[in-house]
Design an enzyme around this catalytic site. Structure first.
Site, PDB file in Angstrom:
ATOM      1  N   TYR A   1       0.892  -1.334   0.044  1.00  0.00           N
ATOM      2  CA  TYR A   1       0.055  -0.024  -0.008  1.00  0.00           C
ATOM      3  C   TYR A   1       0.829   1.298   0.044  1.00  0.00           C
ATOM      4  O   TYR A   1       0.642   2.295  -0.682  1.00  0.00           O
ATOM      5  CB  TYR A   1      -1.101  -0.038   1.356  1.00  0.00           C
TER       6      TYR A   1
ATOM      7  N   LYS B   1       0.933   4.244  -3.017  1.00  0.00           N
ATOM      8  CA  LYS B   1       0.566   5.562  -2.541  1.00  0.00           C
ATOM      9  C   LYS B   1       1.871   6.413  -2.887  1.00  0.00           C
ATOM     10  O   LYS B   1       1.643   7.775  -3.049  1.00  0.00           O
ATOM     11  CB  LYS B   1       0.075   5.654  -1.264  1.00  0.00           C
TER      12      LYS B   1
END
Length: 232
Positions: free
Chosen positions: A141, A145
């Site tokens: 993640y 991001k």
């Protein structure tokens, strides 16, 4: 960029932060809100225009752009978190990269000429404080991001000439289903959305929506061991 009277499109709008965006846009007087999801039937608010959109499918993105040629405000909100660690399988890491990085990039690419034709408008990319910090169960993640943050900065430069504002949004944990497992401080989705829409109207390139995002960003200018005390 004024919300009142504008036409907006929100990705991942069937729940959580995306749904909060659609509700706030309508409350602020948006003339039309396209609410998108992989399953358009999951959009049940009669005030919005439901639109099928899978950000990982280039064909789906192109089809959505053809149906929403009046968009002035694009909110790239769709995202996933698998909990993949850096030593886990490629499959989960790729899923997060496809959704959280390539997703907003390809959606922005398709809608950039539409925004230009409609006066410039704005793009909002929902990022995270984890753009700057990785935890054991957020490696995939955080990487996706972080890549999306870099893409947001590049997009800002690429679209400057056509008068399009690009706003990156960084937050810690939001009180939505995605963070239901988290036992810690969370910010309400409506509070995040209010700050973002205020920021767009004020022409802000970045919104740090909570103390977590502000603290993590400020820590980047110090000793890295302050961000990772467990391994210092």
């Amino acid at each position: 960029m004024k919300i009142n009277g504008s036409v907006a499109l929100v990705t991942g709008a069937n729940r959580g932060l995306g749904k909060a965006f659609t509700e706030a846009l309508l409350a602020r007087g948006a003339a039309k809100v396209y609410a998108t999801a992989r399953d358009a039937a999951s959009i049940t608010d009669p005030r919005v225009v439901p639109l099928q959109l899978d950000v990982t499918d280039p064909g789906s993105v192109a089809a959505a752009a053809k149906q929403a040629g009046d968009v002035q405000l694009l909110i790239n909100n769709a995202g996933i978190a698998t909990g993949a660690g850096i030593l886990d399988s490629d499959e989960e890491l790729r899923r997060e990269m496809e959704t959280n990085y390539y997703g907003p990039v390809r959606v922005s690419r398709e809608f950039a000429p539409i925004l230009a034709a409609n006066g410039g408008g704005a793009v909002v990319n929902v990022l995270s404080a984890l753009s700057w910090l990785a935890l054991p169960n957020t490696a995939g993640y955080s990487a996706s991001k972080s890549a999306a943050w870099a893409a947001t900065n590049a997009l800002r430069l690429a679209l400057h000439g056509q008068g399009t504002l690009v706003t990156g949004v960084h937050i810690g944990y939001i009180d939505t289903d995605m963070a239901a497992h988290v036992d810690g401080p969370k910010i309400a989705a409506a509070d995040v959305v209010a700050q973002v829409l205020d920021g767009v109207e004020a022409g802000q390139p970045e919104v740090l929506a909570d103390d977590v995002a502000r603290q993590v960003k400020s820590g980047l200018s110090g000793d890295l061991r302050q961000l990772y005390p467990a391994v210092a």
